[in-house]
Write an enzyme that holds these catalytic residues in place. Structure first.
Site, PDB file in Angstrom:
ATOM      1  N   LYS A  76      -7.921  -4.763  -9.956  1.00  0.00           N
ATOM      2  CA  LYS A  76      -7.985  -3.723  -8.929  1.00  0.00           C
ATOM      3  C   LYS A  76      -8.374  -2.402  -9.601  1.00  0.00           C
ATOM      4  O   LYS A  76      -7.897  -2.089 -10.692  1.00  0.00           O
ATOM      5  CB  LYS A  76      -6.617  -3.612  -8.258  1.00  0.00           C
ATOM      6  CG  LYS A  76      -6.511  -2.594  -7.140  1.00  0.00           C
ATOM      7  CD  LYS A  76      -5.104  -2.640  -6.543  1.00  0.00           C
ATOM      8  CE  LYS A  76      -4.891  -1.619  -5.460  1.00  0.00           C
ATOM      9  NZ  LYS A  76      -3.525  -1.697  -4.884  1.00  0.00           N
ATOM     10  N   SER A 152      -3.643  -1.759  -0.011  1.00  0.00           N
ATOM     11  CA  SER A 152      -4.754  -1.143  -0.715  1.00  0.00           C
ATOM     12  C   SER A 152      -5.498  -2.117  -1.632  1.00  0.00           C
ATOM     13  O   SER A 152      -6.525  -1.765  -2.202  1.00  0.00           O
ATOM     14  CB  SER A 152      -4.229   0.037  -1.553  1.00  0.00           C
ATOM     15  OG  SER A 152      -3.313  -0.412  -2.536  1.00  0.00           O
ATOM     16  N   SER A 176       0.931  -3.231  -0.413  1.00  0.00           N
ATOM     17  CA  SER A 176      -0.482  -3.390  -0.773  1.00  0.00           C
ATOM     18  C   SER A 176      -0.860  -4.706  -1.428  1.00  0.00           C
ATOM     19  O   SER A 176      -2.035  -4.947  -1.690  1.00  0.00           O
ATOM     20  CB  SER A 176      -0.920  -2.225  -1.678  1.00  0.00           C
ATOM     21  OG  SER A 176      -0.942  -1.029  -0.959  1.00  0.00           O
TER      22      SER A 176
END
Length: 496
Positions: A76, A152, A176
């Site tokens: 990520k 996210s 997330s």
């Protein structure tokens, strides 16, 4: 060589097993993953920083013979830093930032044999439950390109759901990991606070609310990677006892008769989408058929109090993140450096006092104690992961009039006025209305997982959440393994 269809049928542990037995090479896996990325990423915008050439070089040179030796992996673009690779955190202000040191978690992922192919899309500073940063553009849900993959860790989830990699790095400060897992038909577990390292630069993230792990197609990949990464690093502020046995062994182990409470109540009193309600009631029936003790209960936490405490954290941490940009920019950050909503959140963070922040932080213990009492009589709490199926791209973005208001507020620094008007509470409640179930486990530090047991009539995934007591990831993995066997999801694939 491995065919695209064969690559798609293998989880990470299966890929590593073929490498160990000489049936596949890391180079072949790397080639297959890159080919898949090049075929589908233009549609979903999941991978925003390809690192294909270094990955091919590592695959050719040889990777550590860990449990995931040779398996392609994505990081990520927020959280765990990877030396030499862009680390934008979804922000234009950081588009040139390249860290010089690996995070401890990245070191452990690499020691497990994972081959890093690139970095995935995330909203600015990982602040949203959708992934639509201005810097990189929106990530799209492989199940329906007009809908969000969540946030996210939306890019990570979209990449795994689309078959680019079997497992990808993710982080969870308010849902997330679980939110994108629910949106994309994946398994996503948020570990307990302190289960995985946050160093070497940070002792804790978001006051301990945020923790990193992965999203995956199979339960066993998640379990094996937690085995490979658990435990404190030097200077860690938290310590949890090691599990009784490896989590991978829990996946096939009988969970026993669990006492599971479920709730359909909305934490903020709004209406729950019928598909999300169906996901929970069907899961409850499945659990009963598997021999568990299941009962419906009211939510064992005050949803509005949780939202209030979480939003104080949200505002404060955003303000701190914006202030920290000065060391990268060489000057204090300005409104044009970040997205308008991000700047407003930072403005709001500066309107509260240290006493306000401390008072909100104290309430985290109230929620933890409430769950402690709940777990005296119940092993797990079952809720929807989300209050609605995946929303459409752009649905949660400010409307034109709201954008003008944001510009006015940010230009003249009117955060205090906006706060006193009461608009903040209204907008914040609207923001959390669709994702109200996940934040409580971040505040209490408990482990929680989203399990993909339901798809809507329109073919969109709709996950359910289980919350366990602190340190009880073993219980979650045992139940997840049982559910995966009873209601398999691995072979469900979006058509791209």
């Amino acid at each position: 060589m491995i065919s695209p269809a064969e690559y798609d049928r293998l989880d990470g542990l299966a890929q590593a097993a073929l490498v160990r037995t000489g049936q596949l090479t890391p180079a072949e896996l790397c080639t297959a993953a890159i080919a898949r990325a090049e075929a589908v990423n233009p549609q979903i915008n999941a991978v925003v920083h390809p690192l294909y050439a270094p990955a091919q070089a590592r695959a050719a040179a040889g990777l550590p013979a860990g449990p995931f030796g040779g398996v392609p992996f994505l990081l990520k673009d927020f959280g765990a830093q990877y030396a030499g690779a862009p680390h934008t955190s979804g922000s234009r202000a950081l588009r040139h930032f390249v860290p010089h040191e690996d995070a401890e978690l990245v070191r452990r992922w690499q020691a497990a044999g994972l081959n890093i192919l690139g970095k995935t899309n995330t909203p600015e500073f990982a602040l949203m439950g959708v992934t639509e940063p201005l810097l990189h553009g929106p990530a799209r849900n492989p199940w329906h390109l007009g809908h969000t993959p969540g946030g996210s860790s939306g890019g990570a989830a979209a990449a795994v759901a689309a078959g680019i990699v079997p497992v990808a790095g993710a982080g969870d400060g308010g849902g997330s990991i679980r939110i994108p897992a629910a949106c994309c038909g994946l398994f996503g577990l948020k570990p307990s606070r302190g289960r995985v390292p946050t160093g070497p630069e940070q002792g804790e993230k978001w006051q301990g609310a945020a923790v990193e792990h992965v999203v995956s197609r199979s339960v066993r990949d998640s379990a094996a990677l937690l085995d490979a990464t658990l435990g404190p690093d030097a200077g860690a502020p938290y310590f949890l006892p090691n599990p009784a046995r490896p989590y991978l062994e829990e996946v096939g182990r009988e969970p026993g008769r669990l006492r599971i409470a479920f709730s359909l109540g909305h934490p903020l009193g709004s209406a729950l989408h019928p598909e999300c309600a169906t996901a929970v009631t069907e899961a409850a029936k499945l659990l009963e058929s598997l021999g568990h003790e299941v009962e419906e209960v009211p939510l064992p936490f005050d949803g509005r109090a949780v939202a209030s405490a979480f939003l104080m954290l949200y505002f404060g941490e955003t303000g701190a993140s914006i202030a920290a940009l000065a060391k990268h920019l060489g000057r204090p950050a300005r409104p044009r450096d970040v997205e308008p909503t991000t700047w407003l959140l930072g403005l709001l963070g500066r309107t509260y006092s240290a006493a306000d922040f401390a008072a909100a932080r104290h309430t985290w213990n109230d929620h933890a104690r409430a769950f402690g009492r709940f777990h005296l009589t119940h092993d797990l709490l079952l809720t929807p992961t989300l209050a609605t199926p995946p929303v459409r791209i752009g649905e949660l973005q400010p409307r034109p009039l709201e954008q003008k208001l944001l510009t006015l507020v940010n230009t003249f620094g009117l955060g205090g006025l906006i706060r006193r008007s009461g608009i903040v509470e209204k907008l914040a409640e609207q923001s959390l209305e669709k994702t109200p179930y996940t934040q409580v486990a971040n505040l209490t530090g408990q482990p929680a997982m989203s399990v993909p047991l339901h798809w809507t009539a329109d073919g969109l995934p709709c996950g359910v959440q289980f919350i366990a007591k602190l340190g009880a990831e073993d219980v979650l993995f045992r139940l997840a393994g049982q559910l995966e066997q009873a209601r398999p999801w691995f072979d469900k694939r979006p058509v791209l």
